[in-house]
Design a protein around this motif. Structure first.
Motif, PDB file in Angstrom:
ATOM      1  N   UNK A  35       0.835  -1.198   0.000  1.00 39.45           N
ATOM      2  CA  UNK A  35       0.000   0.000   0.000  1.00 39.45           C
ATOM      3  C   UNK A  35       0.872   1.251   0.000  1.00 39.45           C
ATOM      4  N   UNK A  36       1.974   1.223   0.760  1.00 40.05           N
ATOM      5  CA  UNK A  36       2.900   2.360   0.771  1.00 40.05           C
ATOM      6  C   UNK A  36       3.510   2.551  -0.609  1.00 40.05           C
ATOM      7  N   UNK A  37       3.886   1.450  -1.257  1.00 41.87           N
ATOM      8  CA  UNK A  37       4.480   1.545  -2.591  1.00 41.87           C
ATOM      9  C   UNK A  37       3.492   2.152  -3.571  1.00 41.87           C
ATOM     10  N   UNK A  38       2.226   1.709  -3.506  1.00 39.05           N
ATOM     11  CA  UNK A  38       1.233   2.235  -4.423  1.00 39.05           C
ATOM     12  C   UNK A  38       1.017   3.717  -4.172  1.00 39.05           C
ATOM     13  N   UNK A  39       0.981   4.119  -2.914  1.00 38.54           N
ATOM     14  CA  UNK A  39       0.830   5.541  -2.595  1.00 38.54           C
ATOM     15  C   UNK A  39       2.050   6.316  -3.069  1.00 38.54           C
ATOM     16  N   UNK A  40       3.229   5.750  -2.890  1.00 40.49           N
ATOM     17  CA  UNK A  40       4.461   6.420  -3.310  1.00 40.49           C
ATOM     18  C   UNK A  40       4.522   6.534  -4.821  1.00 40.49           C
ATOM     19  N   UNK A  51      15.966   4.048  13.540  1.00 42.71           N
ATOM     20  CA  UNK A  51      17.005   3.135  13.961  1.00 42.71           C
ATOM     21  C   UNK A  51      18.341   3.369  13.295  1.00 42.71           C
ATOM     22  N   UNK A  52      18.705   4.625  13.051  1.00 45.89           N
ATOM     23  CA  UNK A  52      19.938   4.887  12.330  1.00 45.89           C
ATOM     24  C   UNK A  52      21.011   5.526  13.199  1.00 45.89           C
ATOM     25  N   UNK A  53      20.886   5.448  14.489  1.00 47.29           N
ATOM     26  CA  UNK A  53      21.924   5.991  15.355  1.00 47.29           C
ATOM     27  C   UNK A  53      21.933   7.502  15.420  1.00 47.29           C
ATOM     28  N   UNK A  54      20.838   8.150  15.067  1.00 50.84           N
ATOM     29  CA  UNK A  54      20.748   9.594  15.199  1.00 50.84           C
ATOM     30  C   UNK A  54      21.177  10.380  13.978  1.00 50.84           C
ATOM     31  N   UNK A  55      21.581   9.719  12.911  1.00 49.40           N
ATOM     32  CA  UNK A  55      21.954  10.440  11.692  1.00 49.40           C
ATOM     33  C   UNK A  55      20.697  10.829  10.938  1.00 49.40           C
ATOM     34  N   UNK A  56      20.652  12.064  10.395  1.00 50.26           N
ATOM     35  CA  UNK A  56      19.488  12.444   9.582  1.00 50.26           C
ATOM     36  C   UNK A  56      19.390  11.527   8.366  1.00 50.26           C
ATOM     37  N   UNK A  57      18.186  11.065   8.089  1.00 46.54           N
ATOM     38  CA  UNK A  57      18.001  10.157   6.960  1.00 46.54           C
ATOM     39  C   UNK A  57      16.603  10.294   6.387  1.00 46.54           C
ATOM     40  N   UNK A  58      16.463   9.822   5.167  1.00 43.21           N
ATOM     41  CA  UNK A  58      15.168   9.797   4.483  1.00 43.21           C
ATOM     42  C   UNK A  58      15.047   8.482   3.744  1.00 43.21           C
ATOM     43  N   UNK A  59      13.837   7.994   3.654  1.00 44.47           N
ATOM     44  CA  UNK A  59      13.546   6.759   2.939  1.00 44.47           C
ATOM     45  C   UNK A  59      12.672   7.125   1.744  1.00 44.47           C
ATOM     46  N   UNK A  60      13.140   6.757   0.550  1.00 42.78           N
ATOM     47  CA  UNK A  60      12.381   6.994  -0.676  1.00 42.78           C
ATOM     48  C   UNK A  60      11.847   5.663  -1.174  1.00 42.78           C
ATOM     49  N   UNK A  61      10.664   5.682  -1.760  1.00 45.83           N
ATOM     50  CA  UNK A  61      10.060   4.474  -2.304  1.00 45.83           C
ATOM     51  C   UNK A  61      10.064   4.534  -3.825  1.00 45.83           C
ATOM     52  N   UNK A  62      10.333   3.411  -4.454  1.00 46.73           N
ATOM     53  CA  UNK A  62      10.366   3.347  -5.913  1.00 46.73           C
ATOM     54  C   UNK A  62       8.986   3.637  -6.484  1.00 46.73           C
ATOM     55  N   UNK A  63       8.970   4.327  -7.618  1.00 43.45           N
ATOM     56  CA  UNK A  63       7.699   4.555  -8.293  1.00 43.45           C
ATOM     57  C   UNK A  63       7.354   3.319  -9.133  1.00 43.45           C
ATOM     58  N   UNK A  64       6.299   3.383  -9.896  1.00 41.88           N
ATOM     59  CA  UNK A  64       5.843   2.204 -10.661  1.00 41.88           C
ATOM     60  C   UNK A  64       6.873   1.728 -11.678  1.00 41.88           C
ATOM     61  N   UNK A  65       7.730   2.636 -12.127  1.00 43.68           N
ATOM     62  CA  UNK A  65       8.765   2.277 -13.089  1.00 43.68           C
ATOM     63  C   UNK A  65      10.048   1.814 -12.414  1.00 43.68           C
ATOM     64  N   UNK A  66      10.060   1.795 -11.078  1.00 45.12           N
ATOM     65  CA  UNK A  66      11.243   1.374 -10.340  1.00 45.12           C
ATOM     66  C   UNK A  66      12.246   2.487 -10.097  1.00 45.12           C
ATOM     67  N   UNK A  67      11.879   3.730 -10.417  1.00 50.97           N
ATOM     68  CA  UNK A  67      12.773   4.868 -10.215  1.00 50.97           C
ATOM     69  C   UNK A  67      12.517   5.508  -8.859  1.00 50.97           C
ATOM     70  N   UNK A  68      13.559   6.119  -8.325  1.00 58.18           N
ATOM     71  CA  UNK A  68      13.459   6.847  -7.058  1.00 58.18           C
ATOM     72  C   UNK A  68      13.493   8.332  -7.384  1.00 58.18           C
ATOM     73  N   UNK A  69      12.447   9.023  -7.019  1.00 58.30           N
ATOM     74  CA  UNK A  69      12.334  10.447  -7.310  1.00 58.30           C
ATOM     75  C   UNK A  69      12.257  11.208  -5.996  1.00 58.30           C
ATOM     76  N   UNK A  70      12.776  12.434  -6.029  1.00 59.67           N
ATOM     77  CA  UNK A  70      12.807  13.239  -4.804  1.00 59.67           C
ATOM     78  C   UNK A  70      12.667  14.711  -5.169  1.00 59.67           C
TER      79      UNK A  70
END
Length: 177
Positions: A35-40, A51-70
């Motif tokens: 469901x998250x993938x479809x929304x993304x 859970x990354x030890x306090x480092x700033x981070x972001x999680x991107x989800x692949x679009x329908x074509x498998x690309x990561x856009x931001x």
């Protein structure tokens, strides 16, 4: 008292929960993850990674074509980028370069570049500070390509290699500063 078989089954799971809390996102959230993938795919979004030890981070989800856009930002102006680990450098379209004030009409294109569509001359620039989904990197090498040479802005290794890490797993890209 719990049966011995139950304890033998739960002990490795408890250990996994302590060592890799993000693993349960995969184990327990198969339908939620879809469901998250479809929304993304409709609206590619970045969410904080835990859970990354306090480092700033972001999680991107692949679009329908498998690309990561931001969404990227330079001097308060935002523009779309597609993550491309095969690109040595951040590559911007001519219109984005103009909009951001990195190039102007009549500038000499003096940087030979090999693109998927062949060889082209671009204009090398340095982006003073490039922010992608809230993760900021200073002095990023980039190239602005002439009109028609590139259909979308590419977030290449000149930005990605300056992050603490980036990691692909199950249609997810983790960026960590």
């Amino acid at each position: 008292m719990l049966p011995k078989a139950f304890l033998l089954f739960m002990l490795p799971i408890a250990g996994l929960a302590v060592l890799r809390p993000d693993a349960f996102e995969t184990l327990l959230g198969a339908s939620g993850h879809r469901a998250q993938q479809q929304a993304a795919a409709v609206t590619p979004a970045a969410t904080p990674a835990g859970g990354n030890g306090g480092y700033p981070s972001k999680r991107l989800y692949a679009d329908r074509d498998g690309h990561y856009r931001a969404r990227a930002r330079l001097d308060g102006r935002t523009f779309d980028v597609m993550v491309d680990t095969g690109a040595t450098i951040v590559a911007l379209t001519w219109s984005t370069g103009l909009d951001l004030g990195l190039v102007r009409p009549g500038m000499t294109m003096d940087a030979p570049m090999q693109t998927a569509n062949g060889r082209v001359l671009g204009k090398r620039v340095t982006i003073p500070r490039l922010e992608v989904e809230g993760l900021s990197v200073a002095s990023v090498d980039a190239v602005v390509l002439p009109a028609g040479a590139l259909s979308t802005n590419l977030l290449g290794m000149s930005y990605l290699s300056r992050l603490r890490r980036f990691e692909f797993a199950q249609n997810t890209l983790l960026l960590e500063q």
